[in-house]
Design an enzyme around this catalytic site. Structure first.
Site, mmCIF file in Angstrom:
data_model
loop_
_atom_site.group_PDB
_atom_site.id
_atom_site.type_symbol
_atom_site.label_atom_id
_atom_site.label_comp_id
_atom_site.label_asym_id
_atom_site.label_seq_id
_atom_site.Cartn_x
_atom_site.Cartn_y
_atom_site.Cartn_z
ATOM 1 C CG ASP A 46 -0.342 -0.079 2.532
ATOM 2 O OD1 ASP A 46 0.893 -0.151 2.604
ATOM 3 O OD2 ASP A 46 -1.081 -0.088 3.545
ATOM 4 C CG ASP A 85 0.716 -4.105 2.121
ATOM 5 O OD1 ASP A 85 0.978 -5.056 2.875
ATOM 6 O OD2 ASP A 85 1.496 -3.143 1.948
ATOM 7 C CD GLU A 117 0.569 -1.432 8.113
ATOM 8 O OE1 GLU A 117 0.171 -0.639 9.000
ATOM 9 O OE2 GLU A 117 1.062 -1.053 7.036
ATOM 10 C CD GLU A 184 7.950 -0.296 7.703
ATOM 11 O OE1 GLU A 184 8.171 0.811 7.177
ATOM 12 O OE2 GLU A 184 6.944 -0.993 7.439
#
EC number: 2.1.2.11
Length: 283
Positions: A46, A85, A117, A184
């Site tokens: 994304d 994503d 996420e 990340e």
């Protein structure tokens, strides 16, 4: 190199100690180049919201955006595993919505897995997607869709409480059935600690060399943008400069009559032009 990379390949790479390579792509030609170069997995991130659509962050990317770009990427791939994503709010409003949206990316987009996420807060939705037969990649640490919560692009896991949360969430995601997890902007020692304690592979971005694989945004890796380079990025090319130089040369040659030449043009017999000169249309 001809064997397709799959979820089993991710897990086997972890067992064998082979590093996994992942890069983003958002269109057919880029995906084709990455696939032919031998990358293991392609992420339709994304991040396209920023590097392709020009938004300030990823929160404005829609499901339709993701399906559209996933379709394009899949058309260019023969070997690499394509992961897409799930965009902001596409998996936060319940199990049914989560499964439906993940299903669109697979059935319409053609990807082989989706990435989400978050940890404990979305774990039930992750389980529902996996139960529907859709493989899932987790994403912990700095999660770009939560940029307004974090107050900007910041490393996560630098305190004992946040480090515990990332570690616990990684274990929860593994138990839920994800086959890999992206870490990340996690401090490299924490990323190494987590990587050693998980049976599934970790894919690092800004999280040090001890993750089981690495992922970068293709625009960062190739130097497409001159204005900003994240700390965790290594530029392997300066494509932005190369393209800019090419465009300036094109502009100069067109304005000065250097391009195009006869070599760049198509021919027609002179008699046809002579005949046209005799024609008079009643217009």
């Amino acid at each position: 190199m001809n064997d397709k990379f799959t979820t089993a390949s991710f897990l086997e790479s972890k067992k064998q100690g082979r590093k996994i390579t992942m890069l983003t792509a958002y269109d057919y030609p880029t995906a084709k180049i990455l696939d032919e170069a031998g990358v293991d997995s392609i992420l339709v991130g994304d991040s396209l919201g920023m590097v392709v659509l020009g938004y300030e962050d990823t929160t404005r990317v829609t499901m339709d955006d993701m399906v559209h770009h996933t379709k394009a990427v899949v058309r260019g791939v023969k070997r690499a595993m394509v992961v897409a994503d799930m965009p902001f709010l596409s998996y936060h409003t319940g199990k049914n919505d989560s499964v439906r949206n993940a299903g669109r990316l697979v059935s319409e987009g053609g990807c082989k897995a989706v990435k989400l996420e978050g940890g404990e807060d979305i774990i039930e939705n992750v389980k529902a997607i996996i139960s529907a037969g859709i493989p899932v990649v987790g994403h912990l640490g700095y999660t770009p869709q939560s940029i307004n919560v974090f107050g900007g692009h910041k490393a996560q896991g630098k305190t004992i409480d946040t480090a515990k949360k990332i570690y616990r969430d990684a274990l929860l995601l593994q138990k839920a059935g994800v086959f890999a997890v992206v870490l990340e902007c996690v401090p490299y020692k924490l990323a190494a600690f987590i990587s050693k304690r998980l049976d599934i592979p970790t894919i690092g971005i800004g999280s040090g060399p001890d993750c089981d694989g690495q992922v970068l945004v293709i625009h960062d890796l190739t130097g497409m943008f001159k204005d900003f380079t994240p700390k965790h990025v290594k530029k392997y090319a300066e494509i932005g400069e190369t393209v800019s130089t090419a465009v300036k040369s094109y502009i100069d040659e067109v304005k000065n009559g250097v391009f195009p030449t006869e070599k760049n043009s198509f021919k027609v017999d002179d008699w046809i032009i002579d005949e046209l000169d005799k024609v008079r249309f009643d217009i």
